[in-house]
Design an enzyme around this catalytic site. Structure first.
Site, short mmCIF file in Angstrom:
data_model
loop_
_atom_site.label_atom_id
_atom_site.label_comp_id
_atom_site.label_asym_id
_atom_site.label_seq_id
_atom_site.Cartn_x
_atom_site.Cartn_y
_atom_site.Cartn_z
N LYS A 44 -85.56 -28.96 -129.81
CA LYS A 44 -86.96 -28.59 -129.72
C LYS A 44 -87.21 -27.97 -131.10
O LYS A 44 -87.16 -28.82 -132.06
CB LYS A 44 -87.28 -27.70 -128.85
N TYR A 56 -85.00 -26.77 -114.98
CA TYR A 56 -85.35 -28.13 -116.36
C TYR A 56 -84.00 -28.25 -117.01
O TYR A 56 -84.36 -27.57 -118.12
CB TYR A 56 -87.05 -28.08 -116.88
N ASP A 94 -79.06 -22.57 -121.70
CA ASP A 94 -79.72 -23.78 -122.09
C ASP A 94 -81.14 -23.39 -123.17
O ASP A 94 -81.96 -23.27 -122.02
CB ASP A 94 -80.23 -24.88 -121.24
N TYR A 125 -94.44 -39.14 -119.15
CA TYR A 125 -95.04 -38.06 -117.93
C TYR A 125 -96.31 -38.12 -118.03
O TYR A 125 -97.59 -37.92 -118.16
CB TYR A 125 -94.75 -36.74 -117.93
C1 LIG Z 1 -84.60 -25.71 -120.79
C2 LIG Z 1 -85.36 -27.21 -121.69
N1 LIG Z 1 -83.45 -27.92 -121.53
C3 LIG Z 1 -83.84 -28.76 -121.90
C4 LIG Z 1 -84.94 -29.92 -122.61
C5 LIG Z 1 -84.60 -31.52 -122.66
O1 LIG Z 1 -85.23 -31.60 -123.47
P1 LIG Z 1 -86.12 -33.27 -124.68
O2 LIG Z 1 -86.94 -33.35 -123.92
O3 LIG Z 1 -85.82 -33.08 -125.85
O4 LIG Z 1 -85.15 -33.79 -123.82
C6 LIG Z 1 -86.11 -29.30 -122.32
C7 LIG Z 1 -87.42 -30.01 -122.02
O5 LIG Z 1 -88.18 -29.84 -122.21
C8 LIG Z 1 -85.71 -27.62 -121.72
O6 LIG Z 1 -87.16 -26.88 -122.16
#
Ligand SMILES: Cc1ncc(COP(=O)(O)O)c(C=O)c1O
Length: 483
Positions: free
Chosen positions: A318, A168, A289, A41
């Protein structure tokens, strides 16, 4: 401070240093980075120099040139107990002595099994089958593939995923397809598959132009009756989408309570409860998610708890390892798992990664769960919510601030160019990089999403440090945008 490769003993171990290595050591990390490293990014032509970090401790990061920075976004939302935590360091070292990695298709191991047991005990009820992967995006990919094959294995061809505006879900192809069409996904449009998008409860920018106090979460479709809103609006609602999609819908995929990278949108819990209810009513799977929200970030261990609901599949990553190692986890119900059980081997879930179930990552996740319990981490986040709310509240009247919102350990300031019309520059608004530099000059590492400025510090931040953090946010917004 020297880096690990530059100590005399390590050079000695590798034999005489080559002229090339000597030349590299004479350069700073930033110069060496510029020669070969491509950052995520980041527009590599116009970026400022990267910040060379040599050490972390608690909420602080230390740079090669001796500066101390408060890690205001938990290193991309992963770090919850602070950097270089002695308990997590010890867990990592102990597991490395025993077993660093082994194939997880044929084999199993104690950390993989124990983590599954611990997660099932901690998660909302009914989530019992644990599938490991590598990161947040893969946790989502796994969930979408699992949902799709769940229907296929039962002889149903359900192709449609319903996701929300401002979503996202990650950067792999399925996760990008599910995310809002945006600057992030447009370069890859030819690679993506279609999904159906329904309204998100972005109350500051209500898609129906309603007020939260009286709307009855109409954006969900609940309570929207003909005559109250237009037909077009009716067709935009999640309930209508579900009815139109009918039996073609495989799953509804949402980020419960807090949509992160799509704008830090905080939900009313009623919307989340409504998503669960509609999925049940229409017989489609609900995927939560919780890659960002899991493990206490919203002031509950899992964000689904705000509405007292259980999804059919949950995605975690995370903070799962306390911010130490990458790990993705997708947990499903018995009903989903059972649909893959068969003497017919074509019904197998054909998905896996080289590092599936990595023992080091699993051991850290167990140690992090212990710390969450022992340190009362969730209660800490609830206190942090109060400190952030108090510290950021005065910003609400600032002429460049549209809204201040706080959920758990996340404090958000949405900047606008016109307070009346709520016009704003979005992700590419150059206010983001300008603010970032001004924060850095004060020893604070933040990374606004364009006009969305937010703090999401490790849970161990103290009340005084939070007060300092919110003061910097307020003063820098004044400095850069004018009081
Ligand atoms: C809600 C959500 N799902 C999926 C992801 C993707 O995770 P990663 O960056 O570990 O691939 C993120 C990343 O910010 C996220 O905030």
């Amino acid at each position: 401070m020297p880096d690990a490769g530059s100590s005399p003993s390590s050079a000695g171990n590798r034999g005489p240093a080559s002229p090339l290595r000597n030349a590299n050591l004479a350069q700073s990390l930033v110069e060496r980075d510029g020669a070969h490293v491509w950052h995520p990014y980041t527009q590599m032509r116009t970026r400022p120099d990267p910040i060379p970090i040599v050490r972390g401790e608690g909420v602080y990061l230390f740079t090669e040139d001796g500066r101390r920075l408060l890690d205001g976004t938990s290193s991309w939302w992963v770090n919850i107990h602070g950097h270089a935590h002695p308990v997590l360091n010890a867990a990592l070292a102990a597991q490395a002595q025993a077993l660093e990695h082994v194939i997880f298709a044929n084999c199993t191991h104690r950390p993989g099994v124990e983590l599954a047991e611990r997660l099932v005990a901690a998660l909302p009820s009914g989530l019992t089958r644990v599938f490991y992967s590598d990161n947040g995006s893969t946790a989502v990919e796994v969930a979408m593939k699992m949902a799709s094959q769940y229907w296929t294995n039962q002889g149903e061809r359900r192709r449609t995923f319903i996701t929300l505006h401002h979503a996202y879900h990650g950067d792999t192809v399925g996760a990008m397809s599910a995310s809002e069409t945006s600057l992030f996904t447009e370069p890859f449009a030819p690679m993506l598959f279609d999904v159906v998008r329904a309204h998100a409860p972005y109350c500051y920018r209500c898609p129906l132009g309603l007020e939260r106090a009286t709307c009855d979460v109409a954006c969900l479709g609940d309570g929207v009756r003909p005559g109250e809103v237009t037909l077009e609006t009716w067709l935009e609602t999640l309930a209508t989408r579900l009815e139109r999609g009918g039996s073609d819908v495989a799953a509804v995929l949402v980020e419960p309570m807090l949509q992160g990278a799509g704008g830090m949108v905080v939900w009313p819990a009623e919307f989340l409860a409504g998503v669960r209810r509609l999925c049940t009513e229409h017989g489609v799977l609900m995927i939560a998610d919780e890659v960002l929200t899991g493990f206490g970030r919203t002031g509950r261990l899992f964000a689904c708890e705000h509405a007292g609901i259980s999804p059919d599949i949950i995605c975690l990553s995370k903070a799962v390892t306390g911010g130490y190692l990458p790990l993705g986890v997708t947990v499903a119900t018995d009903a989903i798992y059972d649909a893959f059980l068969s003497d017919d081997r074509t019904r197998t879930f054909f998905h896996g990664h080289s590092f599936t179930g990595n023992p080091l990552a699993c051991a850290l996740a167990i140690a992090s769960l212990d710390l969450i319990q022992e340190t009362g981490a969730v209660e800490r986040v609830q206190r942090l919510e109060g400190w952030l709310t108090r510290g950021l509240a005065p910003l609400a009247s600032h002429p460049s601030v549209g809204e201040v919102r706080v959920l758990g350990g996340v404090g958000i300031v949405e900047l606008v160019s016109d307070k009346r019309t709520r016009a704003a520059g979005g992700y590419l608004d150059d206010v983001g990089p300008r603010l970032t530099q001004a924060f850095l000059a004060r020893g604070l590492l933040l990374r606004p999403l364009g006009n969305i400025v937010y703090a999401m510090p490790p849970y161990i931040i103290t009340e005084d440090e939070t007060a300092w953090l919110t003061t910097q946010m307020a003063e820098v917004i004044d400095e850069v945008l004018g009081a």
